[in-house]
Design a protein around this motif. Structure first.
Motif, mmCIF file in Angstrom:
data_model
loop_
_atom_site.group_PDB
_atom_site.id
_atom_site.type_symbol
_atom_site.label_atom_id
_atom_site.label_comp_id
_atom_site.label_asym_id
_atom_site.label_seq_id
_atom_site.Cartn_x
_atom_site.Cartn_y
_atom_site.Cartn_z
ATOM 1 N N ASP A 1 3.773 -5.395 -6.449
ATOM 2 C CA ASP A 1 2.970 -4.585 -5.543
ATOM 3 C C ASP A 1 1.582 -5.203 -5.395
ATOM 4 O OD1 ASP A 1 5.070 -2.857 -5.415
ATOM 5 O OD2 ASP A 1 4.157 -1.279 -6.635
ATOM 6 N N TRP B 1 -3.308 0.183 5.696
ATOM 7 C CA TRP B 1 -2.125 0.395 4.851
ATOM 8 C C TRP B 1 -0.808 0.411 5.628
ATOM 9 C CZ3 TRP B 1 -5.189 -1.021 1.592
ATOM 10 C CH2 TRP B 1 -6.245 -0.305 1.034
ATOM 11 N N TYR B 2 -0.776 1.038 6.811
ATOM 12 C CA TYR B 2 0.503 1.250 7.487
ATOM 13 C C TYR B 2 1.239 -0.043 7.819
ATOM 14 C CZ TYR B 2 0.249 6.314 7.823
ATOM 15 O OH TYR B 2 0.231 7.647 7.509
ATOM 16 N N TRP C 1 3.049 -1.169 4.691
ATOM 17 C CA TRP C 1 4.247 -0.356 4.428
ATOM 18 C C TRP C 1 5.381 -0.758 5.367
ATOM 19 C CZ3 TRP C 1 0.756 4.530 4.624
ATOM 20 C CH2 TRP C 1 0.109 4.702 3.390
ATOM 21 N N ASP C 2 5.044 -0.951 6.652
ATOM 22 C CA ASP C 2 6.064 -1.327 7.631
ATOM 23 C C ASP C 2 6.711 -2.665 7.277
ATOM 24 O OD1 ASP C 2 5.556 0.968 9.000
ATOM 25 O OD2 ASP C 2 4.242 0.041 10.496
ATOM 26 N N GLY D 1 5.285 -3.682 -1.292
ATOM 27 C CA GLY D 1 4.846 -2.656 -2.227
ATOM 28 C C GLY D 1 3.328 -2.586 -2.284
ATOM 29 N N LEU D 2 2.809 -1.391 -2.341
ATOM 30 C CA LEU D 2 1.365 -1.212 -2.228
ATOM 31 C C LEU D 2 0.901 -0.117 -3.172
ATOM 32 C CD1 LEU D 2 -1.055 -2.222 -0.542
ATOM 33 C CD2 LEU D 2 -0.612 -0.339 1.052
ATOM 34 N N ASP D 3 -0.084 -0.442 -3.999
ATOM 35 C CA ASP D 3 -0.772 0.551 -4.823
ATOM 36 C C ASP D 3 -2.211 0.550 -4.344
ATOM 37 O OD1 ASP D 3 -1.759 2.231 -6.705
ATOM 38 O OD2 ASP D 3 -1.069 1.113 -8.455
ATOM 39 N N HIS D 4 -2.603 1.600 -3.649
ATOM 40 C CA HIS D 4 -3.879 1.549 -2.930
ATOM 41 C C HIS D 4 -4.715 2.792 -3.206
ATOM 42 C CE1 HIS D 4 -2.703 4.677 -0.001
ATOM 43 N NE2 HIS D 4 -1.481 4.206 -0.215
#
Length: 799
Positions: free
Chosen positions: A95, A116-117, A120-121, A125-128
């Motif tokens: 992530d 962010w979007y 995600w698209d 993986g993102l921890d924000h």
């Protein structure tokens, strides 16, 4: 301008941040970097791959953040990275840990959504989070994980001064307050270790969270940043590189985020980082894990005491309390007394070790260094007092594990037991084991310490537990090699000739009781007398092997020592004691009265019957006796075993008898989970299976698929033959033993294969060790020259 990546992106991929602002470009570029195939000439090494992943994501993030409106110097908003991206240690499929930090002078909600979007698209993986500098510091003051994460802050895009201010303040506040958070750090470390286990000694180590893993290196870095300990040494740096490279290649191989290295992945990961095989890799990782764990242990001990953090202007010197001759407790560490003379006292090393193990204290590093420089090896044979000190150490219980680890790291354990080198960090070849061989030996000794009151010679039990697998790591049978080594050790320790003989026999026959109990008919007189003859009728050896069997099984892994196995071994030992004393053995009763009545009813009506008897549940835990009765035709055993498997009942033993024209199959079973099913359901399914209207093979195959099926990398099955071990009235009976990967319908498939060849099975035993099964079948032998080959081929096809 966005930074130029040090590693160029694949030529055919559009450059991230180009006119289209397409996150698909990032995904395609990343996938090309991670393309499988170790034979590719352009395949990046682990370290270069991590740098390329960092450059790829950072290059795209800079362009993406600019278009999203993050702004530049003076905008009051910055995008910063923490975690692997912040440390420039980004591994595959990790992530992205990102923080949008701002001064609170402008709305940032829409800006955050624009950031962010698209990620995600893209399936990244993102921890924000989105916070002001003050909010981030407030959270860090309350949450240790956040505080540690902010130590890795690195600017990506936006206002450089905002990111720099957060990084500087986070480090400044950590340095100022780290000493007051040491207890919190130590507790979080212990909690994580208890959950994730160890990198060293575990067969399936968690490279990130395990003791000695990458998370521990983060703690070491944080303590060094606060000037509480020195910067990690070169040995620790080498361990970091190995752990990172292994984690990188494991994830590239798995094509998903995975941090636990399984044995089946070991060879490919080892090849990718330039090691010979999975055994070489396992030993290297074990050494790295030891190095990191020891460094963190020393760091935490040097910064904390039993009363809290060390430090303070007028702190008192640690108290010294005597523990044994020449041994004191200095604060929270075991140390040498001021008048101790390691060079003249051959028993001092063992007294230090025993005192530390009994109290659960660590040995001071200075004491270990001093003992390593000057402690002599005990003269051979060892004096009685030194041998007693060894037994005191081995009987100390849980504290033994860390003490042996400390002695082994400093070379002191090998000074006592030179034979230890062959098993140090040696990964097991049996899937049931969860520890390396050296740690298994120590854990067996720890378990044996709880059983010393059950034997008349606790000293031999403890020494035998420590040495029972010392012969592993060689080409020959480890029990045979181990017995010779045990005799060598016993003579060095100064044991009497008789005790050396018993110790060697313990190691030679440490598998005899559990293997016989779970793979043979223990109620048969032939089986009992074979065990008695093997042990030369020695009741002391029998007693010691009984305790060692339990300690060895419990230290192997979960589920190896079950109530059923314990009862079988205890019954076998009781029969052997009776035979050694010259008493009569109880005659086995093929069928009890209710079973005979059931068989007569089935013979009269022709309708199959099933009964469940839990009268032994109190003695055997969840074990149930299941009786299946049907007309005496071929296939009754396999169909009954299939019905049991279909209902998730694990078979431990099966016997087949006939009465009044009916076949009676008696099984000892336990539910894999929950409670046994309703006997009416078993009866209905068995009746349909007997008539052929229930497609057992098809249903079992479907259920096995639901359970995950047979692993693709399962070991090759093996068939062994044993003559004169079947017992019973038929002197021509043989035992076929199948060793294979376990699966739900294995017993059904093999029994069906045997029945189709006209084999009349007398009894069966099923033992499960981790993911492996050992199934034994007794039946009458056929003198035809090709008979065994035909049987063996049919069984292997059924597996």
């Amino acid at each position: 301008m966005p930074p130029t990546p040090r590693h160029p992106l694949p030529a055919e991929d559009p450059t991230p941040g180009g006119p289209r602002d397409c996150t698909a470009d990032l995904r395609r570029a990343r996938d090309r970097l991670l393309a499988p195939g170790s034979g590719r000439a352009d395949r990046l090494g682990a370290a270069v791959l991590r740098e390329a992943l960092v450059d790829l994501h950072e290059f795209w993030l800079v362009a993406h953040a600019t278009r999203a409106g993050v702004g530049g110097r003076g905008s009051g908003v910055a995008l910063v990275a923490v975690g692997g991206l912040g440390r420039r240690e980004l591994v595959p499929f990790a992530d992205l840990d990102l923080l949008l930090v701002h001064e609170g002078k402008r709305p940032v909600a829409e800006l955050a959504d624009r950031l962010w979007y698209p990620l995600w698209d893209a399936g990244i993986g993102l921890d924000h989070s989105v916070r002001t500098v003050g909010e981030a510091l407030t959270v860090a003051a309350k949450d240790l994980r956040t505080a540690l994460g902010l130590l890795d802050v690195r600017h990506i895009a936006g206002d450089v001064e905002v990111g720099a201010r957060l990084a500087a303040l986070a480090r400044e506040r950590w340095r100022a307050g780290a000493r007051g958070r040491l207890a919190e750090v130590a507790e979080s470390v212990r909690t994580r270790w208890a959950r994730a286990g160890e990198v060293a000694h575990w067969v399936e180590p968690d490279l990130k969270h395990g003791r000695g893993g990458l998370r521990d290196l983060t703690i070491l870095d944080a303590l060094a940043l606060a000037h509480l300990v020195d910067r990690p040494t070169g040995e620790v740096a080498a361990a970091r590189t190995l752990l990172l490279d292994t984690r990188t290649e494991l994830r590239r191989l798995a094509r998903k985020p995975r941090d636990t290295l399984r044995p089946q992945d070991g060879d490919e990961v080892a090849a990718a980082i330039g090691l010979a095989d999975r055994f070489t890799l396992a030993r290297a990782l074990s050494g790295a894990g030891r190095t990191v764990a020891y460094a963190l242990d020393v760091a935490l001990r040097s910064t904390t005491t039993d009363d809290g953090p060390r430090g303070g202007f007028l702190r008192r010197a640690p108290r010294r309390r005597p523990l044994d001759e020449g041994v004191v407790l200095h604060g929270v560490e075991v140390a040498l007394a001021r008048d101790a003379e390691p060079g003249r006292d051959p028993g001092l090393l063992l007294r230090v070790a025993a005192a530390a193990a009994r109290g659960g204290y660590p040995i001071a590093p200075g004491t270990l260094a001093r003992l390593g420089e000057s402690a002599p090896e005990p003269r051979e044979p060892w004096p009685a007092q030194v041998r007693q000190d060894l037994v005191a150490l081995l009987g100390a219980g849980e504290g033994l594990t860390d003490v042996v680890e400390a002695l082994d790291r400093t070379g002191l354990w090998a000074r006592l037991f030179p034979e230890w080198g062959a098993v140090r960090d040696l990964p097991p070849r049996d899937a049931a084991h969860v520890w390396t061989v050296d740690r298994h030996l120590v854990r067996t000794t720890v378990t044996a310490a709880r059983l010393v009151t059950s034997v008349s010679r606790p000293d031999l039990l403890l020494i035998g537990a420590l040495l029972h697998d010392i012969g592993k790591g060689r080409e020959q049978d480890h029990s045979v090699v181990g017995a010779a080594l045990a005799a060598q050790v016993g003579q060095r320790l100064g044991l009497s000739t008789g005790d050396v003989r018993v110790l060697a026999a313990m190691v030679r026959h440490h598998l005899l009781l559990p293997h016989t109990a779970t793979r043979r008919d223990i109620d048969d007189e032939t089986t009992v007398h074979r065990v008695v003859d093997t042990l030369d009728g020695d009741p002391l050896l029998l007693e010691l092997l009984h305790a060692l069997a339990e300690a060895d099984s419990q230290a192997t892994g979960p589920g190896v020592w079950t109530d059923w196995k314990a009862r079988l071994v205890a019954d076998l030992v009781a029969h052997c004691r009776t035979a050694m004393a010259g008493g009569p053995l109880p005659a086995p009763v093929p069928l009890d009265e209710p079973q005979r009545v059931l068989a007569e009813a089935v013979a009269a009506t022709g309708t199959p019957a099933v009964s469940l008897d839990r009268s032994d549940a109190e003695a055997t835990g969840r074990t149930t006796t299941a009786t299946f009765v049907a007309k005496d035709v071929p296939g009754v055993l396999s169909r009954a075993a299939g019905v049991l498997a279909l209902n998730s009942l694990e078979v431990h033993a099966a016997t087949v008898a006939t009465h009044a024209g009916a076949a009676v199959c008696v099984f000892s079973v336990t539910p894999r989970f929950g409670s046994p099913p309703d006997p009416a359901l078993l009866r209905e399914q068995f009746t349909r299976a007997a008539s052929g209207s229930l497609p057992l093979a098809e249903k079992l195959a479907a259920k096995e698929r639901d359970y995950g099926g047979r692993p693709a990398d399962a070991p090759a099955p093996r068939v062994l033959w044993f003559d004169h071990e079947a017992g019973g009235p038929d002197p021509a009976a043989v035992v076929l033993e199948l060793r294979a990967a376990d699966r739900l319908g294995l017993l059904h498939s093999v029994a069906d294969a045997l029945e189709r060849l006209g084999v009349d099975i007398n009894w069966a035993r099923a033992a499960t060790l981790g993911g492996s099964a050992v199934d034994s079948f007794s039946f009458a032998a056929d003198p035809a020259p090709t008979w065994r080959t035909t049987i063996e081929q049919a069984v292997l096809r059924a597996v």
